[in-house]
Design an enzyme around this catalytic site. Sequence first.
Site, PDB file in Angstrom:
ATOM      1  N   GLU A 292       0.823  -1.205   0.000  1.00 28.34           N
ATOM      2  CA  GLU A 292       0.000   0.000   0.000  1.00 28.34           C
ATOM      3  C   GLU A 292       0.861   1.260   0.000  1.00 28.34           C
ATOM      4  O   GLU A 292       0.460   2.305  -0.509  1.00 28.34           O
ATOM      5  CB  GLU A 292      -0.898  -0.008   1.241  1.00 28.34           C
ATOM      6  CG  GLU A 292      -2.357   0.257   0.920  1.00 28.34           C
ATOM      7  CD  GLU A 292      -3.266   0.060   2.122  1.00 28.34           C
ATOM      8  OE1 GLU A 292      -4.047  -0.908   2.091  1.00 28.34           O
ATOM      9  OE2 GLU A 292      -3.195   0.840   3.087  1.00 28.34           O
TER      10      GLU A 292
ATOM     11  N   HIS B  18       8.393 -26.608   1.125  1.00 31.50           N
ATOM     12  CA  HIS B  18       7.689 -27.701   0.448  1.00 31.50           C
ATOM     13  C   HIS B  18       6.557 -27.166  -0.406  1.00 31.50           C
ATOM     14  O   HIS B  18       5.599 -27.874  -0.703  1.00 31.50           O
ATOM     15  CB  HIS B  18       7.171 -28.693   1.498  1.00 31.50           C
ATOM     16  CG  HIS B  18       8.276 -29.213   2.345  1.00 31.50           C
ATOM     17  ND1 HIS B  18       8.992 -30.345   2.018  1.00 31.50           N
ATOM     18  CD2 HIS B  18       8.845 -28.711   3.472  1.00 31.50           C
ATOM     19  CE1 HIS B  18       9.937 -30.530   2.921  1.00 31.50           C
ATOM     20  NE2 HIS B  18       9.867 -29.545   3.814  1.00 31.50           N
TER      21      HIS B  18
ATOM     22  N   LYS C 218     -13.024   1.817  -1.773  1.00 34.98           N
ATOM     23  CA  LYS C 218     -13.946   2.074  -0.651  1.00 34.98           C
ATOM     24  C   LYS C 218     -15.136   2.896  -1.147  1.00 34.98           C
ATOM     25  O   LYS C 218     -16.286   2.602  -0.834  1.00 34.98           O
ATOM     26  CB  LYS C 218     -13.234   2.875   0.449  1.00 34.98           C
ATOM     27  CG  LYS C 218     -12.380   2.052   1.396  1.00 34.98           C
ATOM     28  CD  LYS C 218     -11.943   2.937   2.577  1.00 34.98           C
ATOM     29  CE  LYS C 218     -11.085   2.183   3.566  1.00 34.98           C
ATOM     30  NZ  LYS C 218     -10.713   2.962   4.744  1.00 34.98           N
TER      31      LYS C 218
HETATM   32  O1  PA5 Z   1      -3.340   1.633   5.849  1.00 33.19           O
HETATM   33  C1  PA5 Z   1      -4.447   2.091   5.616  1.00 33.19           C
HETATM   34  O2  PA5 Z   1      -4.679   3.320   5.651  1.00 33.19           O
HETATM   35  C2  PA5 Z   1      -5.625   1.195   5.307  1.00 33.19           C
HETATM   36  O3  PA5 Z   1      -5.255  -0.108   5.114  1.00 33.19           O
HETATM   37  C3  PA5 Z   1      -6.623   1.248   6.455  1.00 33.19           C
HETATM   38  O4  PA5 Z   1      -6.003   0.833   7.631  1.00 33.19           O
HETATM   39  C4  PA5 Z   1      -7.838   0.374   6.195  1.00 33.19           C
HETATM   40  O5  PA5 Z   1      -8.415   0.711   4.945  1.00 33.19           O
HETATM   41  C5  PA5 Z   1      -8.871   0.558   7.286  1.00 33.19           C
HETATM   42  O6  PA5 Z   1      -9.215   1.909   7.400  1.00 33.19           O
HETATM   43  P1  PA5 Z   1      -9.905   2.473   8.694  1.00 33.19           P
HETATM   44  O7  PA5 Z   1      -8.956   2.336   9.836  1.00 33.19           O
HETATM   45  O8  PA5 Z   1     -10.200   3.897   8.369  1.00 33.19           O
HETATM   46  O9  PA5 Z   1     -11.137   1.667   8.911  1.00 33.19           O
END
Ligand code: PA5
Length: 464
Positions: free
Chosen positions: A294, A323, A436
Site C-alpha cells: 500500500e 515444500h 472504498k
Molecule cells: O493503511 C491504511 O490506511 C488502510 O489499510 C486502512 O487501515 C484500512 O483501509 C482501514 O481503514 P480504517 O482504519 O479507516 O477503517
Amino acid sequence: MISLDYRNIDQSVIGCENGLNIKEEFLNYKDRITSIIANLNKRKDKPGQWLQWLNLGYSEETLWYVKEYASMVQGRFDNILVLGIGGSALGGLAVTEALLKPYWNLLSPEQRNGLPRIFFLDNIDPDTMTGLLDILDLSKTLVNVITKSGSTAETMSQFMIVKDRLEKELGDNYRYNVVATTDKKTGILRQIAEQEGYKTFVVPDDVGGRFSVFSSVGLLPFALVGIDIDEITNGIKDMDLALKNTDINENIAAQNALIHYLMDTQKGKNMSVMMPYSSRLKYVSDWFAQLWAESLGKNKDKEGNDVCVGPTPIKALGATDQHSQIQLYNEGPNNKVINFIRVKEFDNNLEIPPIFEYTGIGYLGGKTINQLLNAEADSTKVVLSDFQRPNVTITLEKVDGYNVAQLLYMLEVQTAIAGELYNIDAFNQPGVEQAKNYTYALMGRAGYEESAQTIKEKMALTQG
Ligand code: PA5
C-alpha cells in the site's frame, strides 16, 4: 538489536547479472540516504506529512491511558473481540500471534493467568463471523472497534451487528462492553461513540493505518491480553535511535530499502518475499505485505509523472514453504528478493527422541527441532544463493516484545526510505480509497449516487 545480513545480495556471491556491488552502491547512495533520513526526521513533526508514527515510541500519555484502562477492566472479560480491517487489524494480529503463548485462545483461564482470549474479525465473511459470534459469550466480551476513518464499511457493518446483539442481551449497559479506537474529532464512529457514551482511544493525527500498530490501535489490545507494552516501547525507542543514524553503513533500514530499490530498478527483481522461520512471526508477513504494497504501489511520482512502481510483497513461512514455494524461488523467474527472518533463541528446546535408529530417519534422533529448523533455513539460503537468487537475513535474538517491536519499526522506516528512493508518496492510498468509495456507492450511501450510477454502467458493460 536485530541485525541484517546482506552478503547474499553481493555480486561476489550471486554473480554480476543478479547481484549488486554492494560496497560500491552504498558509496554511490551515501549522500542520498543521508539526506533522505535527515529530511524524514526534519519533516516528522510537520502536520500533513503523515510521519507522526516516528514519534509513537515516545508517547508516554498513550501508554498511561492504555495501561489505566486495561487494569480497570482486568478480570471483567473472558474475550477481547477486535473489529477492524487492514492497518486497523494486521499489526494487532501480527504482534499478539508473536507474543502470546501459542494457541492462546485454547488455553484454560488458569493457563492464561485469568487474561482474556483475543479474536480479530478482519474480514466480513458471513460464515466465519456467524461462527465466531455463535461461540462468544457477548456479555463477557469486550469489543474493540478500530477504524481511523470511522466509516469503513467492513468494520462498521460488523460493529452494527455486534452492537445490536450486545444491546439485546445487555440493554443499556452494553456500552461498557465497547471501546472505540478512532480519530479524535472526525468520522462516524467518533459521532456514535460520543452519542452512545463509549470509552474511546485515539488514532493520532498523521498516522496512517498501516503505520499505526504502535499507537493505541495496537497497544490497547496488547495491554488487554497482558502483553508488556513498556517492553515494546523500549524496542521501538532503541531501534529509532539506531535508525536516526544517517550513515548507510550503520542503518539497517536504509540498507534493506536501498537493496530492494536497486534490485527492482536495476536487476528486475520486483517481488519481495517475507519468509520468517518462526510460526509465531507468520502474521508479520501479512502485516508487511500491506505496509510494503500500500505504501510503495503508486502510479504517480511526487511530481505527478506516471510511474506505476512498487515491488510486490509475497508471504511465505519457513520451513513450511520449502515444500511449496521454494521450487519457484529457486528455479522460476529470477525476479524476487527473499527476506528471511531468523530467530536465534526459541523459548523451547524441543528434543527428538533417539528412536527408529534402525531406519533411515535414525539420524534425527538426539537432535532438536530447533537444530532442524536452523539447518533448513541455512540450506535454503545456500541453495537460493547457488541459484543466484538474492536473499537477505534479518535476525532476532528471540521472539519477545523488545525484538518484535524493533523488527516492525525497522520495516516501517525501511518502507518510508524506499518511498523516498522511488520518489513517491508512501503515505497515501488513493487506490484503496477508490475501492472504498465504489463500495459505498454500491451499498447506497448518501452522497455517492453519481458514482453508483457510473459503476453500475461499467459493471453492465464488463458483464456483457
Ligand atoms: O493503511 C491504511 O490506511 C488502510 O489499510 C486502512 O487501515 C484500512 O483501509 C482501514 O481503514 P480504517 O482504519 O479507516 O477503517
